[in-house]
Every structure is written in C-alpha cells, then in structure tokens.
Design a protein around this motif. Structure first.
Motif, PDB file in Angstrom:
ATOM      1  N   UNK A  84       0.785  -1.230  -0.241  1.00  0.00           N
ATOM      2  CA  UNK A  84       0.132   0.000  -0.051  1.00  0.00           C
ATOM      3  C   UNK A  84       0.789   1.233  -0.165  1.00  0.00           C
ATOM      4  N   UNK A 132      -6.556  -1.085  -3.511  1.00  0.00           N
ATOM      5  CA  UNK A 132      -7.087  -2.122  -2.528  1.00  0.00           C
ATOM      6  C   UNK A 132      -7.563  -3.627  -3.128  1.00  0.00           C
ATOM      7  N   UNK A 135      -8.728  -3.311   4.630  1.00  0.00           N
ATOM      8  CA  UNK A 135      -8.869  -1.955   4.971  1.00  0.00           C
ATOM      9  C   UNK A 135      -8.508  -1.932   6.663  1.00  0.00           C
ATOM     10  N   UNK A 136      -9.290  -2.898   7.362  1.00  0.00           N
ATOM     11  CA  UNK A 136      -9.120  -3.103   8.711  1.00  0.00           C
ATOM     12  C   UNK A 136      -7.676  -3.469   9.137  1.00  0.00           C
ATOM     13  N   UNK A 164      -4.998  -2.964   7.239  1.00  0.00           N
ATOM     14  CA  UNK A 164      -4.002  -1.533   7.186  1.00  0.00           C
ATOM     15  C   UNK A 164      -4.172  -0.779   8.371  1.00  0.00           C
ATOM     16  N   UNK A 165      -5.392  -0.513   8.630  1.00  0.00           N
ATOM     17  CA  UNK A 165      -5.567   0.309   9.825  1.00  0.00           C
ATOM     18  C   UNK A 165      -4.946  -0.034  11.315  1.00  0.00           C
ATOM     19  N   UNK A 196      -1.144   0.358  10.784  1.00  0.00           N
ATOM     20  CA  UNK A 196      -0.622   1.757  10.850  1.00  0.00           C
ATOM     21  C   UNK A 196      -0.858   2.320  12.241  1.00  0.00           C
ATOM     22  N   UNK A 197      -1.942   1.759  12.888  1.00  0.00           N
ATOM     23  CA  UNK A 197      -2.066   2.053  14.276  1.00  0.00           C
ATOM     24  C   UNK A 197      -0.827   1.766  15.306  1.00  0.00           C
ATOM     25  N   UNK A 204     -12.929   3.804  11.697  1.00  0.00           N
ATOM     26  CA  UNK A 204     -11.368   3.271  11.659  1.00  0.00           C
ATOM     27  C   UNK A 204     -10.926   2.657  10.358  1.00  0.00           C
ATOM     28  N   UNK A 205     -11.756   1.815   9.741  1.00  0.00           N
ATOM     29  CA  UNK A 205     -11.461   1.175   8.566  1.00  0.00           C
ATOM     30  C   UNK A 205     -11.316   1.853   7.354  1.00  0.00           C
ATOM     31  N   UNK A 218      -7.812   5.061   6.721  1.00  0.00           N
ATOM     32  CA  UNK A 218      -6.616   5.046   5.549  1.00  0.00           C
ATOM     33  C   UNK A 218      -7.248   5.310   4.183  1.00  0.00           C
ATOM     34  N   UNK A 219      -8.278   4.880   3.881  1.00  0.00           N
ATOM     35  CA  UNK A 219      -8.719   5.343   2.514  1.00  0.00           C
ATOM     36  C   UNK A 219      -8.810   6.853   2.359  1.00  0.00           C
ATOM     37  N   UNK A 240      -8.502   7.738  -1.586  1.00  0.00           N
ATOM     38  CA  UNK A 240      -9.201   6.573  -2.391  1.00  0.00           C
ATOM     39  C   UNK A 240     -10.657   6.317  -1.670  1.00  0.00           C
ATOM     40  N   UNK A 298      -5.880  11.425  15.774  1.00  0.00           N
ATOM     41  CA  UNK A 298      -5.503  10.297  15.140  1.00  0.00           C
ATOM     42  C   UNK A 298      -5.002  10.494  13.617  1.00  0.00           C
ATOM     43  N   UNK A 314      -1.682  10.023  11.814  1.00  0.00           N
ATOM     44  CA  UNK A 314      -1.528   9.173  10.621  1.00  0.00           C
ATOM     45  C   UNK A 314      -0.925  10.008   9.545  1.00  0.00           C
ATOM     46  N   UNK A 343       2.614   9.972  10.296  1.00  0.00           N
ATOM     47  CA  UNK A 343       3.276   8.891   9.962  1.00  0.00           C
ATOM     48  C   UNK A 343       3.473   8.479   8.587  1.00  0.00           C
ATOM     49  N   UNK A 344       2.654   8.766   7.808  1.00  0.00           N
ATOM     50  CA  UNK A 344       2.966   8.724   6.322  1.00  0.00           C
ATOM     51  C   UNK A 344       4.050   9.125   5.867  1.00  0.00           C
TER      52      UNK A 344
END
Lengths: 208, 170
Positions: free
Chosen positions: A148, A155, A170-171, A173-174, A177-178, B11-12, B15-16, B21, B43, B47, B50-51
């Motif tokens: 990613x 995705x 997606x979960x 990846x979260x 990253x967390x 939360x999911x 990232x998108x 995306x 957060x 994030x 962090x990226x």
C-alpha cells in the motif's frame, strides 16, 4: 506510448524476449525493494527477485491477462518471501536446539525491535528505526503496508495478493498503521504535518 | 458518548480517507465524525505525519550484476521447439497416441461377432462366385442337345441319395 504490462507479457508469450526484458527493467527496482523490506537482506532479496522473474518467464506460455500483471508478480514474490522467511526461521530454530546447553543461562537480551524507540534513536538513524518498526509488524500487516505505502497498489490488487476481502484489508491496514503510529510516536511527534495530497501512497517504487 | 461508537466504525475508512481513495460518502462520514471527536481528529493528524515519516524508509536499487544474472538464467532456459508449438499439451498427445495404438492392436483379435461375419462373408463369396453358373442355369436347362447327354444335372444329388442307404447297410 508505452506498452502496457499485459501487452508486453502477451508479446513475451509469443516468443519476444525483448518484451520480457522491458518488464524486467520496469519491475526490477520495485521488486528488489519489496523483497528487501520483506526478508531484510539485500543478497537474499536479489536471489528471490531473480527467481520471481524466472518463474514469470517459465509461465509465460500459460499467461492469460485475467488479473493485473503486478498482482501476479507480487503474489509470486510474496509467496517466495514467506517461504524463505519460514525456512530461515526453521533453520535458526534447529541450530538453537542443536546448540550445547550452557551451565548458566545468559541474561535474555531483548530483540532490537522490543527496545524502546527513544533508546534506539540514540544508536541508530531514523531510517533504521522506521525499517525496524515496519519489519516487526506481523507478516500479513507488513505485506499490506509494503504494497500500500511503497508499491502504491490499489485495495483490490492488495486484497488479491493477500487473498482476503477488501473490507478485511482496510481493517488490516488500519491496525498496521495504528501499531506503527504507537511504535514511532517520538518520530511522529516531531514530524511536520504534510499536506493532505502527500499522505497518499508514495508510489516511489512503482512505475505508472 | 455517541461519537465514541463511531470511532471504531470509521477506523477502517481512515486509511482510504488519508490516501485519497475513499468515495464521497466515506469521506463525508470521516469528516463529520472527526468534527465532533477530538481523539479521531488527533489520530488523523498523526496518521498524516506517520505517512510522511514512513517515506523516509529507503528503497534499495538492484546491484549492477542483477540484470546480467537474470538474463543468464533466462538464456539457460530451454527454448520452445516446433514440437511444443504443434503439440501444446504433450501429456494429452501421449495419451491419445497410446489409445490409438491400443485400439489398432485390439482390432487384430477376432471377436465372436467378427467370426460370424467372416463366415457369412465366405458363403456370400461362393454364391457370388457361382452366380455366373446360376444365371446360365435356365439357358442350359432348355438346351436340347444337353438333354441327350447321359448325365443329367441332377445326377450328383441322386447318386448321393442312392449311396446313403448303402452306407447305412454297411
């Protein structure tokens, strides 16, 4: 206009080795980088990358453009990397079991990744700390982050490589990253907030 | 609080949302939640940072000998011959060849049906062979000159009939 991966692969299937050479040039760097981040050793990463290209070359006669070329390429790479990691782990375990027992147990030394990040910062540079944090992620999370963040895959593609649903990805990846956010908190705290456009996958290694 | 339950739900989608995306509905859901949830707002900000930090992880370049080694291995690979092009599935071709050879070999053995058919065809052959004689039979029967001959055409049958009682007597 540059020929697509599928076009090149179909030409290679028809016997044109020059087209395969173009695919090699296009994906050699992203593949070696991805495998290096997976196996943590540049020589092993190169060996595995060669093996990936040879396998793709051998399978060219049966190639059907049903999936994206990169999905196929990185799936082979992922499987080879995971096999190598498991083999190495197994070999190391055998070595440790064969080693003679010592009279006095030496004090357990914490693996580097379990040391405090601020301690590590004193000893290593930032890049090493970041690499260490990514490498310490569970296998699946690590692959998801590498594809990613560094290969800029979408995705659907990553989900196919990892054989999971898009929602599960997606979960995943979260959570990855967390974990990185917590592990790299000192670096994150000191970082400047980038513009929203810069937060997307870098696509550093992937050609467009 | 109500928005706490939404933290997990979005939360999911974080990232998108951050990599651009997410679709419009997902983006709006994250933004409206972040507007009322300071923890998620923080957060999201972390994030983003962090990226940026992860971009510092270096990529490596393949060594100078990498391409040469791949090319050497590729040139050592067996080339596809004309046979490969003509026969794309050698296993299937082999199976068909065996099947053909077996069927030819099995065909050499006469079965019961074949034996009857052979016998029948031999009878037919004799009939066809004598067909010329049978066709001329009426002509020969009406030929007066032949009737004057001492031996009639029925003689062999009569001779056989005469001989049978004799054989029985013996």
């Amino acid at each position: 206009m540059a020929r697509s991966d599928v076009q090149l692969m179909l030409e290679a299937k028809a016997g044109d080795d020059a087209s395969f050479e173009l695919l090699l040039q296009r994906y050699r760097t992203p593949l070696v980088s991805f495998l290096y981040r997976m196996v943590r050793d540049s020589a092993t990463a190169e060996d595995l990358s060669q093996e990936v290209f040879i396998r793709v070359y051998r399978a060219r006669a049966k190639y059907a453009p049903s999936a994206k070329f990169t999905t196929w390429l990185f799936r082979i790479a992922t499987n080879l990397a995971l096999n190598r990691i498991r083999d190495t782990r197994h070999r190391l375990l055998e070595i440790s079991l064969d080693a003679p027992a010592e009279e006095h147990e030496p004090s357990m030394e914490l693996p580097a990744r379990e040391m405090r990040v601020d301690q590590l910062l004193l000893e290593r540079d930032r890049a090493a700390v970041i690499r260490n944090a990514v490498e310490s992620l569970p296998e699946k999370q690590r692959i998801a982050v590498l594809l990613h963040k560094y290969e800029d895959m979408d995705y659907v593609e990553i989900a196919k490589v990892l054989e999971c649903s898009e929602a599960a990805l997606k979960s995943l990846l979260f959570r990855a990253y967390e974990t990185l956010r917590v592990q790299l908190a000192p670096l994150v705290a000191g970082a400047a907030s980038p513009a929203p456009a810069e937060t997307a996958g870098t696509g550093k290694g992937r050609p467009s | 609080m109500n928005y706490k339950a939404n933290c997990e739900r979005i939360s999911s989608e974080l990232v998108p949302y951050l990599d651009g995306r997410a679709n419009a509905a997902e983006q709006s859901a994250v933004e409206s939640h972040a507007a009322v949830c300071p923890a998620c707002r923080e957060r999201i900000e972390e994030f983003r940072k962090l990226f940026g930090v992860l971009n510092e992880m270096p990529a490596i370049e393949p060594s100078g000998a990498f391409d040469a080694r791949v090319r050497a291995r590729i040139s050592a690979e067996p080339r596809r011959s004309l046979f490969d092009w003509l026969v794309p599935a050698p296993r299937l071709a082999f199976a068909l060849a065996i099947l053909l050879a077996l069927s030819v070999w099995m065909g050499k053995f006469p079965t019961a049906e074949n034996a009857v058919a052979t016998a029948q065809s031999e009878q037919d052959f004799h009939v066809i062979k004598d067909l010329g004689v049978l066709e001329n039979y009426d002509v020969l029967k009406g030929f007066d000159a032949l009737s004057e001959l001492p031996v009639s055409t029925q003689e062999p049958e009569q001779t056989q009939q005469d001989q049978q009682p004799k054989d029985g007597q013996i």
